[in-house]
Enzyme design. Structure first.
Site, PDB file in Angstrom:
ATOM      1  N   HIS B  44      29.920  -4.397  27.735  1.00  0.00           N
ATOM      2  CA  HIS B  44      30.178  -3.902  26.379  1.00  0.00           C
ATOM      3  C   HIS B  44      29.559  -4.791  25.317  1.00  0.00           C
ATOM      4  O   HIS B  44      29.484  -4.414  24.158  1.00  0.00           O
ATOM      5  CB  HIS B  44      31.682  -3.750  26.137  1.00  0.00           C
ATOM      6  CG  HIS B  44      32.423  -5.050  26.096  1.00  0.00           C
ATOM      7  ND1 HIS B  44      32.875  -5.678  27.236  1.00  0.00           N
ATOM      8  CD2 HIS B  44      32.752  -5.843  25.073  1.00  0.00           C
ATOM      9  CE1 HIS B  44      33.474  -6.803  26.876  1.00  0.00           C
ATOM     10  NE2 HIS B  44      33.411  -6.922  25.586  1.00  0.00           N
ATOM     11  N   THR B  45      29.105  -5.996  25.688  1.00  0.00           N
ATOM     12  CA  THR B  45      28.450  -6.842  24.683  1.00  0.00           C
ATOM     13  C   THR B  45      26.941  -6.621  24.670  1.00  0.00           C
ATOM     14  O   THR B  45      26.224  -7.307  23.989  1.00  0.00           O
ATOM     15  CB  THR B  45      28.744  -8.322  24.941  1.00  0.00           C
ATOM     16  OG1 THR B  45      28.329  -8.638  26.282  1.00  0.00           O
ATOM     17  CG2 THR B  45      30.196  -8.643  24.764  1.00  0.00           C
ATOM     18  N   GLN B  46      26.479  -5.673  25.479  1.00  0.00           N
ATOM     19  CA  GLN B  46      25.038  -5.457  25.548  1.00  0.00           C
ATOM     20  C   GLN B  46      24.539  -4.363  24.607  1.00  0.00           C
ATOM     21  O   GLN B  46      23.415  -3.928  24.697  1.00  0.00           O
ATOM     22  CB  GLN B  46      24.613  -5.171  26.998  1.00  0.00           C
ATOM     23  CG  GLN B  46      24.777  -6.410  27.866  1.00  0.00           C
ATOM     24  CD  GLN B  46      24.438  -6.169  29.309  1.00  0.00           C
ATOM     25  OE1 GLN B  46      24.016  -5.087  29.673  1.00  0.00           O
ATOM     26  NE2 GLN B  46      24.627  -7.188  30.134  1.00  0.00           N
TER      27      GLN B  46
END
Lengths: 274, 267, 219
Positions: B44-46
């Site tokens: 989800h941080t990508q």
């Protein structure tokens, strides 16, 4: 039999407020042959007196490059000194890796001092038995620092540590006011004169001293034997010009030789303050 | 065993039964190696959530200029309208960020700590733009190595010892120095203008006019650009970051009102 | 939504040619991402020691990390051995460094050129995970396919397949090699969109290191 109750480990205070083990480590510095450092507005010179332990052996190296802009001279346990120099080298490399700029000298000196301090406060450790003269260049110009086993550090214009360093210090104290404006070569000659004072009965020669230079536009380098010989030769000429010799030094050197073993009741400043 | 199960109908005893079965399984067939399902990697941080658009930077005669608008987009929603995307780092550096706003704020926490510690040495040595840039490159690259990128393109400018510095770092650590830089859409729309019009000895006024010209193009063509921008000026004297201000725009052109009129095959 | 990737290809072409007493290493200076040019003057070369130059194309962040790693390792080597690393030693170190990261490789395609311990020109060519070979000439990067056959044709080097093996260094003179490099870069620029702007040429010989830059097409 008298036995000091307060010197068996580093972390025990004496009733007089001293840490004997730390002071003993400071004494170890004085046992080693002398190391000398001085600086001008543009350069720092480090020099050492080299003493072979036997006729058959070579001497211990006492001048070390840390990076292009930092070098050290050591007195005391050179084995401990090498450990510190390895630490200093890796700190410099790490700093260069992250910032692509040289580590400021003063910050490295504080890191080394903090490392030395830890050894004075842990029961399972032993203080480093080595004194360092750290010469370096940063944004604010050339600097010369001294690092002690106690974790203390000082900045100097010129300084000497190790056995019979008092003689060299006397020379430096008399001349340091002229150092700031000295040229590189003059500064090297001053360093050699100071080394000469610390040599006992020996003649100054390329076998018993080493000199390292660093400055603005000149990365740290240890003088090779040929150029060192050149400087020693030029000393002779200079000496004839100024016949001023130091008389007081021989007495001071004698006083220095008998190492003052710390007494508990001593009311002078603790020797860890140099 | 089967009989026992059939007799049980209510929920609670069924669970108890499952537990019992579990215990039995463990003690019989297999040696009890606790099987832990592999944790799926963080992804989800990508991708970004709230993003800022282009940042532009140029060198000029006396220093460096960096400009960015104040918009923060949540997808295509203009969610925030007063985001500060230009920040001073120490006494001689400014960074501007496009991409994920929260990641930029995290980066600023790193940098504020860095400059605070640098200041605390109080020894006359300071981190200049070059050092900050290299530090940032390491930070961005190390995050990408962990597959946890800081989703930004950063533009960094400064002046130290009379030397102008302007550089850029991307979210995967690609970095370089240039006389003029632009992130995001700016790389497509502003850099060609810079390449035509930039010169070494631009005055401050000319520099700001050039940035505003490029911004106006972005404003017309980049839907996430907003007409509220800040300009940072870094010179040997120090840093000034302007209050947000708007550019005069003209939307009444005929061609804007009906852009495809008369174009064959359009609707 | 575009999928995030830890890699990018920033393009560029690298060439190195070894002569009997020189080595020429060259790379263009364009840095690209996708169809965009990031900058026209980004060096792909890195001087690792006085007789050793590395040229790399691929992912710029990895390349820089690799160069910094080698620099740091070289500094440690100098502290420990009181001398600079030789080119063959650096070649082995580069291979080990790449291989160490083979499960998350440096996306870097390297040519290492310089002088060996006898003062002869040497070229080492690599893949991204550390396989390497000493050759007489090599090229790497986005223009590799365009350049390599020209080099094969023009350099008049002995084939590496000959037995007994012959010296693979080119019989060309230093200036002929430099001229050839300028020509092949101009040619690669015509067809490869990732190559252009300028070519940086570094010549290593007994006199030291010399660097020159020649312009290429900017479109």
């Amino acid at each position: 039999m008298f036995r000091n109750q307060y010197d068996t480990d580093v972390t025990t205070w004496s009733p007089a407020g001293r840490l004997h083990q730390v002071e003993y480590a400071m004494e170890a510095v004085k046992q080693g042959s002398a190391a000398i450092g001085l600086r001008s507005k543009t350069h720092v010179i480090l020099a050492s007196v080299n003493k072979a332990t036997s006729e058959l052996s070579s001497y211990q190296r006492k001048l070390f490059k840390v990076d292009d802009h930092i070098g050290i001279a050591m007195a005391g346990l050179t084995a401990d000194g090498r450990v510190l120099s390895r630490y200093m080298r890796s700190e410099c490399i790490n700093h260069k890796f992250i910032y692509e700029s040289p580590l400021p000298v003063g910050r490295l000196v504080v890191q080394v001092a903090d490392k030395a301090q830890v050894c004075t406060q842990r029961s399972w450790k032993r203080p480093y038995g080595v004194g360092l003269l750290v010469g370096g260049l940063d944004e604010t110009g050339p600097h010369l620092y001294q690092n002690c086993p106690s974790g203390n550090y000082y900045e100097y214009q010129a300084f000497a540590i190790g056995s019979r360093s008092q003689a060299a210090k006397t020379y430096l104290e008399r001349k340091f006011e002229t150092f700031m404006t000295c040229s590189r070569d003059e500064l090297i000659r001053h360093a050699l004169f100071a080394v000469k004072e610390s040599l006992q009965d020996e003649e100054l020669s390329i076998t018993n001293c080493s000199v390292a230079v660093l400055g603005i536009g000149e990365p740290f380098n240890i003088l090779d034997l040929k150029s060192l010989q050149g400087f020693i030769d030029s000393l002779e000429e200079k000496k004839e010009a100024e016949v001023e010799t130091v008389v007081a030094d021989s007495e001071q050197a004698g006083a220095d030789a008998e190492a003052p073993v710390a007494e508990d009741q001593g009311d002078g400043p603790a020797p860890m303050e140099t | 065993m089967a009989m026992f199960m059939q007799q049980q109908t209510d929920d609670s005893s069924f669970k108890k039964n499952m537990l019992f079965r579990g215990q039995q399984d463990q003690s019989s067939a297999l040696p009890s190696v606790g099987f832990v399902p592999a944790k799926s990697p963080t992804t989800h941080t990508q991708y970004p959530y709230v993003t800022g658009s282009s940042v532009l930077g140029i060198k000029y005669k006396d220093g460096v200029l960096i400009a960015a608008d104040c918009g923060g987009s949540y997808g295509s929603t203009l969610r925030y309208k007063s985001v500060e995307r230009l920040k001073a780092v120490g006494k001689s550096t400014v960074i501007g960020a496009s991409g994920e706003i929260s990641d930029f704020q995290q980066i600023m926490r790193y940098l504020d700590e860095l400059t605070l510690k640098d200041k605390m040495w109080d020894d006359g040595n300071t981190l200049g733009p070059k050092e900050v840039h290299n530090y940032l490159c390491r930070v961005m690259y190390n995050h990408r190595n962990k597959f946890d990128p800081l989703w930004n393109t950063l533009i960094l400018g400064g002046v130290k010892n009379g030397v102008k510095y302007l550089g850029m770092v991307s979210m995967i650590g690609v970095h370089f120095e240039e006389n003029h830089v632009a992130s995001g859409f700016g790389n497509h729309l502003a850099r060609p203008i810079f390449r035509d019009e930039w010169k070494e000895d631009l005055s401050l006024e000319e520099g700001i006019l050039l940035l505003e010209k490029c911004f106006r193009v972005l404003l017309y063509r980049d839907r996430s650009a907003v007409n509220k921008l800040q300009v940072a000026n870094i010179t040997a004297e120090g840093i000034t970051i302007s209050k947000p201000y708007a550019l005069r725009t003209e939307w009444e052109y005929k061609a804007f009102q009906n852009p495809t009129q008369g174009v064959e095959g359009s609707w | 939504m575009a999928y995030w990737s830890p890699y990018d290809n920033n393009g560029g072409t690298c060439v190195a040619i070894a002569g009997s007493e020189y080595c020429v290493i060259a790379a263009d200076t364009r840095l690209s991402t996708g169809y965009s040019i990031l900058t026209r003057e980004h060096t792909k070369m890195c001087q690792l020691s006085d007789k050793c130059v590395l040229a790399s194309s691929g992912f710029q962040a990895d390349i820089r990390a690799l160069q910094k790693n080698l620099d740091a390792r070289h500094q440690i080597y100098q502290h420990q051995h009181n001398k600079k690393m030789s080119c063959p030693a650096m070649a082995q170190l580069l291979s080990n460094t790449l291989y160490y990261k083979r499960f998350f490789p440096y996306y870097a395609f390297n040519v290492l050129g310089g002088l060996d311990n006898e003062g002869k020109g040497c070229v080492f060519t690599y893949d991204a995970v550390g396989s390497y070979e000493r050759v007489g000439y090599s090229s790497q990067g986005t223009g590799q396919q365009l350049l390599m056959p020209v080099l094969d044709n023009q350099l008049q080097s002995a084939s590496p397949l000959l037995l007994p093996s012959k010296e693979s260094a080119t019989p060309l003179s230093e200036s002929e090699a430099v001229d050839l490099i300028m020509d092949i870069f101009a040619s690669a620029t015509e067809r490869d969109i990732y190559t252009g702007d300028a070519v940086e040429i570094v010549v290593v010989n007994a006199d030291g290191i010399r660097r020159e830059v020649a312009d290429l097409r900017k479109d």
